[in-house]
Scaffold this active site. Structure first.
Site, PDB file in Angstrom:
ATOM      1  N   HIS A   1       1.503   4.824  -2.405  1.00 29.03           N
ATOM      2  CA  HIS A   1       1.161   5.696  -3.537  1.00 29.03           C
ATOM      3  C   HIS A   1       2.460   6.332  -4.024  1.00 29.03           C
ATOM      4  CE1 HIS A   1      -3.209   5.596  -2.498  1.00 29.03           C
ATOM      5  NE2 HIS A   1      -2.713   5.363  -1.296  1.00 29.03           N
TER       6      HIS A   1
ATOM      7  N   HIS B   1       0.869  -1.191   0.000  1.00 29.87           N
ATOM      8  CA  HIS B   1       0.000   0.000   0.000  1.00 29.87           C
ATOM      9  C   HIS B   1       0.901   1.235   0.000  1.00 29.87           C
ATOM     10  CE1 HIS B   1      -3.771   2.128   1.861  1.00 29.87           C
ATOM     11  NE2 HIS B   1      -3.049   2.977   1.152  1.00 29.87           N
TER      12      HIS B   1
ATOM     13  N   HIS C   1      -9.356   1.184  -1.569  1.00 30.43           N
ATOM     14  CA  HIS C   1      -9.358   1.810  -0.254  1.00 30.43           C
ATOM     15  C   HIS C   1     -10.801   1.744   0.270  1.00 30.43           C
ATOM     16  CE1 HIS C   1      -5.513   3.353  -1.451  1.00 30.43           C
ATOM     17  NE2 HIS C   1      -5.388   4.171  -0.421  1.00 30.43           N
TER      18      HIS C   1
ATOM     19  N   ASP D   1       1.878   3.929   2.843  1.00 32.46           N
ATOM     20  CA  ASP D   1       0.872   4.809   2.240  1.00 32.46           C
ATOM     21  C   ASP D   1       1.505   5.971   1.461  1.00 32.46           C
ATOM     22  OD1 ASP D   1      -1.718   5.436   1.559  1.00 32.46           O
ATOM     23  OD2 ASP D   1      -2.323   6.158   3.527  1.00 32.46           O
ATOM     24  N   ASP D   2       1.827   7.073   2.146  1.00 30.62           N
ATOM     25  CA  ASP D   2       2.421   8.263   1.506  1.00 30.62           C
ATOM     26  C   ASP D   2       3.589   8.725   2.373  1.00 30.62           C
ATOM     27  OD1 ASP D   2       0.226   8.887  -0.624  1.00 30.62           O
ATOM     28  OD2 ASP D   2      -0.875   8.576   1.254  1.00 30.62           O
TER      29      ASP D   2
ATOM     30  N   GLU E   1     -11.381   3.654   5.619  1.00 34.67           N
ATOM     31  CA  GLU E   1     -10.379   4.571   6.178  1.00 34.67           C
ATOM     32  C   GLU E   1     -11.138   5.754   6.782  1.00 34.67           C
ATOM     33  OE1 GLU E   1      -7.995   6.720   3.319  1.00 34.67           O
ATOM     34  OE2 GLU E   1      -6.454   7.264   4.790  1.00 34.67           O
TER      35      GLU E   1
HETATM   36  N1  HPA Z   1      -6.522   7.426   1.155  1.00 29.55           N
HETATM   37  C1  HPA Z   1      -7.142   7.848   0.072  1.00 29.55           C
HETATM   38  N2  HPA Z   1      -6.506   8.365  -0.970  1.00 29.55           N
HETATM   39  C2  HPA Z   1      -5.180   8.449  -0.929  1.00 29.55           C
HETATM   40  C3  HPA Z   1      -4.482   8.034   0.169  1.00 29.55           C
HETATM   41  C4  HPA Z   1      -5.185   7.481   1.270  1.00 29.55           C
HETATM   42  O1  HPA Z   1      -4.643   7.052   2.297  1.00 29.55           O
HETATM   43  N3  HPA Z   1      -3.169   8.283  -0.094  1.00 29.55           N
HETATM   44  C5  HPA Z   1      -3.109   8.810  -1.328  1.00 29.55           C
HETATM   45  N4  HPA Z   1      -4.327   8.928  -1.830  1.00 29.55           N
HETATM   46 ZN    ZN Z   2      -3.592   4.856   0.515  1.00 32.82          ZN
END
Ligand code: HPA
Ligand code: ZN
Length: 337
Positions: free
Chosen positions: A16, A14, A194, A275-276, A197
């Site tokens: 991006h 996971h 996703h 994630d990011d 969340e």
């Molecule tokens: N959630 C939704 N969109 C996203 C995320 C996330 O954690 N990271 C990058 N785009």
């Molecule tokens: Zn994500």
């Protein structure tokens, strides 16, 4: 413990790619393309990464992605991530990209894909990191736009393993993309999304039932529906969780409050991911370390999380088995402090 985590073979599922854009690279590309960013130093950019929720993050993330313009930019972005991944003991990656945030600025789909692909192949040659690429649709855009993006991607489907769904979750339920995902699956692509969340547990169920996804990204809110948790356990549906991201976006107040350890102990196939990482204060190992230090995960639990990362991956069974054996060998010969 840091060294033990670094040496543990791990997959990241996971991630991006646009979320690996470090301030230094963003500033370099902004200068290259003469684009104005709202901040002109690394410190100022970093300081601006204070989020109240998912949307406040997405606003900054999507704006920063505008510095990515030519094939070399996408290559530089992906290469930098793979170098970092290698230094952290990651041996397999399944990475997301958001073509729509580039094609809507008139960057060609093949420019984005070409740069990423070249870096992934180099990463395999130089570091031995295997990879899968996952095309994410931006769920705040329409289903028709997602379908158009899928059409652009299909001539290149041999390079794309799966489709995914990211961006604003609330108000954009899985049902909106049922047709797009059906088309993608019909073309032989796998699916992830996703869900859970910021959206409710019902989005997790709908992602499974309507989009027929192989795994759920995040899924932290599944606990609001005990029957759903039973199902995730029974069907062994993986959740790709991202503890530091969830704290930065206020899904949980602290890592100590995260439900990943509880779900792991319930027997779910949960995994740790970043994630990011350029925005959330850590790459994969920092997430593992936070789960150990702040949530009290034991070495055995960290090893199980690494095992889950291969089980949940799209690797063929023989390669999964090979990495699980590599983990066993590593644990046997590596004493834990
Ligand atoms: N959630 C939704 N969109 C996203 C995320 C996330 O954690 N990271 C990058 N785009
Ligand atoms: Zn994500």
């Amino acid at each position: 413990m840091e060294a033990f985590i670094r040496g543990l073979p791990k997959a990241e599922l996971h991630l991006h790619l646009e979320g690996t854009l470090e301030p230094a690279l963003a500033l370099r590309l902004a200068r290259k393309h003469r684009i104005e960013l709202p901040h002109s130093t690394i410190a100022e950019l970093q300081h601006s990464y204070q989020f109240t929720d998912l949307q406040s993050f997405l606003d900054i993330y999507l704006a920063a992605s505008k510095v990515l313009r030519d094939e070399d930019d996408f290559h530089a972005l992906t290469s930098a991530y793979l170098r970092r991944a290698h230094s952290q003991g990651i041996v397999h990656v399944e990475v997301f990209f958001d073509p729509q945030s580039h094609t809507e600025r008139d960057i060609a789909f093949v420019t984005v894909l070409g740069g990423i692909r070249r870096a992934l192949l180099q990463g395999e040659r130089e570091f031995g990191i295997s990879h899968r690429l996952i095309l994410c649709f931006l769920r705040h855009l329409s289903a028709a736009e997602a379908m158009r993006t899928l059409e652009q991607a299909l001539p290149h489907k041999a390079m794309i393993a799966a489709v995914g769904l990211d961006s604003t979750e609330s108000g954009h339920p899985p049902a909106k993309f049922a047709d797009v995902f059906e088309r993608a699956r019909g073309e032989g692509l796998l699916a992830v999304a996703h869900a859970g969340e910021e959206g409710p547990a019902s989005y997790v169920r709908d992602a499974l039932d309507l989009l027929k996804v192989q795994r759920i990204d995040h899924g932290v809110r599944c606990e609001e529906d005990p029957q759903l948790v039973d199902r995730l356990l029974r069907e062994r549906i993986p959740l790709t969780m991202c503890p530091l991201s969830n704290v930065r976006l206020k899904v949980f107040p602290r890592v100590a409050d995260h439900n990943i350890r509880r779900l792991l102990q319930r027997g779910l196939c949960v995994t740790i991911n970043s994630d990011d990482p350029a925005y959330f204060g850590g790459y994969l190992n920092e997430n593992y370390l936070a789960v150990q230090q702040q949530l009290g995960a034991t070495p055995d639990e960290l090893v199980q999380l690494a095992r889950n990362s291969f089980e949940a991956s799209f690797l063929p069974t023989p390669q999964k088995s090979r990495w699980l054996r590599a983990i066993d060998d590593y644990v046997r010969r590596t004493p834990v402090q």
